[in-house]
Design an enzyme around this catalytic site. Structure first.
Site, short mmCIF file in Angstrom:
data_model
loop_
_atom_site.label_atom_id
_atom_site.label_comp_id
_atom_site.label_asym_id
_atom_site.label_seq_id
_atom_site.Cartn_x
_atom_site.Cartn_y
_atom_site.Cartn_z
N HIS A 151 0.87 -1.18 0.00
CA HIS A 151 0.00 0.00 0.00
C HIS A 151 0.91 1.24 0.00
CE1 HIS A 151 -2.78 2.99 1.79
NE2 HIS A 151 -3.75 2.19 1.38
N ASP B 183 3.08 -4.39 8.09
CA ASP B 183 1.88 -3.59 7.91
C ASP B 183 0.69 -4.54 8.08
OD1 ASP B 183 -0.41 -2.46 6.87
OD2 ASP B 183 0.53 -1.63 5.08
N GLN C 153 -4.43 -5.14 6.96
CA GLN C 153 -5.41 -6.08 6.41
C GLN C 153 -5.35 -7.45 7.07
OE1 GLN C 153 -7.79 -5.20 4.48
NE2 GLN C 153 -7.05 -3.26 3.65
N LYS D 252 -10.74 -0.65 10.31
CA LYS D 252 -10.92 -1.82 9.44
C LYS D 252 -11.30 -3.06 10.26
CE LYS D 252 -7.33 -0.27 6.19
NZ LYS D 252 -8.06 0.23 5.03
N CYS E 37 -4.66 2.41 -3.78
CA CYS E 37 -3.41 2.93 -3.21
C CYS E 37 -2.26 1.93 -3.39
CB CYS E 37 -3.54 3.29 -1.73
SG CYS E 37 -4.74 4.59 -1.44
N1 7TS Z 1 -1.80 -0.64 4.60
C1 7TS Z 1 -2.70 -1.43 3.98
C2 7TS Z 1 -2.31 -2.82 3.57
C3 7TS Z 1 -3.98 -0.93 3.75
O1 7TS Z 1 -4.88 -1.72 3.16
C4 7TS Z 1 -4.31 0.39 4.14
C5 7TS Z 1 -5.64 1.00 3.84
C6 7TS Z 1 -3.34 1.13 4.82
C7 7TS Z 1 -2.08 0.59 5.01
C8 7TS Z 1 -3.61 2.50 5.32
O2 7TS Z 1 -4.52 2.44 6.38
P1 7TS Z 1 -5.09 3.78 7.04
O3 7TS Z 1 -6.13 3.28 7.98
O4 7TS Z 1 -3.95 4.43 7.73
O5 7TS Z 1 -5.64 4.59 5.92
N2 7TS Z 1 -6.30 0.40 2.76
C9 7TS Z 1 -7.38 0.89 2.11
C10 7TS Z 1 -7.97 0.21 1.05
O6 7TS Z 1 -7.61 -0.88 0.63
N3 7TS Z 1 -9.00 0.93 0.59
O7 7TS Z 1 -9.09 2.06 1.31
C11 7TS Z 1 -8.07 2.04 2.26
#
Ligand code: 7TS
Length: 429
Positions: free
Chosen positions: A142, A219, A222, A245, A385
């Site tokens: 990401h 990370d 997910q 999430k 992303c």
């Molecule tokens: N890393 C991964 C693997 C992610 O899927 C996401 C967000 C992030 C980091 C960033 O997370 P945040 O909560 O700090 O924004 N992924 C997604 C997505 O797949 N669609 O919208 C956000």
């Protein structure tokens, strides 16, 4: 549908019903948002990788806190501040236990995965990464696990290296030993790909990385929502996650780091609550975790996140994972019945979380998502992303369905039906 396809889906339905340990009817009662019509149809929410919905337990915990207990923490000598402080500090222990973290001071609350990774890049990175040092990432990260390291590399003169993917879309570890050298100071990899849903063998990667003396950041944005995670068993040094999430509120997530690393890291943000003593010329800093939590913390959000992990614990993360594996296997079967359907990434549910990226002939994924929305089916379309990965796959964007504990096989059928209508609409049937 052909006779064969009907047989296949019937068998798969039996498999899902037989393999999922969850009573989704009961689970769905806990999520008020799911019970609504969108564009004249019952909502089918399949955008969980972007953000999950919230159970009543979380909504009510935050509502109760704001109605009864809210005050700032760690400062007021009055009843409400005492209650807020107790709830906030107690939540850290609850959330730490969920991830198998024994020393709860090792858990820093951040706004989410993005801030957690930036914290490590700024604080640990600036202090430990020098010109010529190497940071190993993968091509399917990401953006939030790429851009902070690019910024660090620019500041320090470090070099970024990348693990590739194989023809199936799985992380290719055949070059790991060549890429890991004594110059490698950090390996930063996603636990589960948000675009392809593939689970990466991070414990094995961590073991090999640590054998050359590199630190390892996982990370977990997910993985934390979808499978049991024990940071000690992963063998990493840092683990980042997002609350929104995993049934929790927006605006909160966390970073776990080993005490010996965190204690030697300089602060990320300066301000109230993170100091030991401030003089006009210089200050000394608080111990962890306060050193990394400057300013009024995310009190209600942390309380909401604790309610979320208690809720998930009550269901059992192994059961959540088994349910998603069953629903993903069913969805992969059913999607592959659709002519002109391209599934990106592995076609089987093995070592996969509940995320499926696809394209339908040359229909633009945004058009597909718009048609599906008209039928009440919420999916995401775009580059997720992960622009470098999209380039590797040779597409600008994909459509993505992502599942969670409350999704059902009937909802997968609704997705498939809507994709058939899209095919007809675009003249493919
Ligand atoms: N890393 C991964 C693997 C992610 O899927 C996401 C967000 C992030 C980091 C960033 O997370 P945040 O909560 O700090 O924004 N992924 C997604 C997505 O797949 N669609 O919208 C956000």
């Amino acid at each position: 549908m052909s006779q064969v396809a009907t047989e296949t889906s019937r068998q798969s339905q039996e498999t899902v019903a037989g393999r999922s340990p969850l009573d989704t009817d009961r689970v769905r009662e806990d999520f008020p948002i799911l019970h609504q019509q969108v564009n004249g149809h019952d909502l089918v929410y399949l955008d969980n990788a972007a953000s999950s919905q919230k159970p009543l337990a979380v909504i009510e915990a935050m509502d109760r806190y704001y109605r009864r207990d809210h005050a700032n923490v760690h400062r007021g000598i009055h009843e409400l501040s005492r209650r807020a402080t107790e709830a906030y500090d107690g939540a850290r222990g609850t959330i730490a236990r969920f991830f198998g973290i024994e020393d709860e001071a090792e858990l820093i609350f951040t706004s989410g995965t993005t801030e957690a990774i930036n914290l490590v890049a700024r604080s640990w990175g600036d202090a430990n990464i020098h010109e010529g040092d190497e940071i190993l990432l993968s091509v399917l990260e990401h953006h939030s696990n790429i851009v902070p390291w690019q910024m660090l590399a620019r500041r320090t003169g470090a070099v970024l290296r990348f693990l590739d993917i194989d023809a199936e879309g799985r992380l290719d570890l055949s070059e790991l030993d060549d890429l890991l050298t004594e110059r490698t100071k950090l390996v930063a990899v996603g636990h589960v790909s948000n675009a392809l849903g593939t689970e990466h063998p991070v414990a094995g990667i961590a073991e090999r990385a640590r054998s050359v003396g590199a630190k390892v950041l996982v990370d977990g944005a997910q993985s934390a929502p979808h499978m049991p995670v024990n940071v000690a068993e992963l063998g990493c040094d840092f683990f980042a996650f997002s609350g929104h999430k995993m049934c929790g509120p927006t605006g909160v997530g966390g970073l776990w780091g080993r005490r010996e690393l965190l204690e030697r890291m300089p602060p990320f943000l300066g301000g109230g609550d993170m100091i030991h003593e401030v003089r006009l010329e210089a200050s000394t800093y608080a111990k962890i975790p306060a050193r990394f939590e400057a300013g009024t913390p995310k009190i209600a959000e942390v309380i909401g996140l604790a309610a979320a992990v208690e809720y998930l614990d009550g269901i059992g993360m192994a059961a959540v994972h088994a349910h998603e594996a069953a629903i993903t296997a069913y969805a992969l079967d059913r999607l592959q019945e659709i002519p002109d359907m391209v599934i990106h990434g592995p076609k089987t549910a093995e070592a996969r979380a509940g995320v499926i990226s696809f394209t339908l002939a040359d229909v633009h994924p945004h058009d597909l998502a718009t048609i599906l929305d008209g039928e009440g089916v919420a999916i995401r379309a775009g580059h997720h992303c992960t622009q470098p990965l999209m380039r590797k796959l040779g597409v600008g964007a994909t459509a993505r369905a992502s599942f969670y504990l409350y999704n059902t096989e009937q909802e997968v059928d609704r997705l498939v039906d809507s994709l058939h209508s899209a095919r007809r609409l675009f003249g493919y049937a």
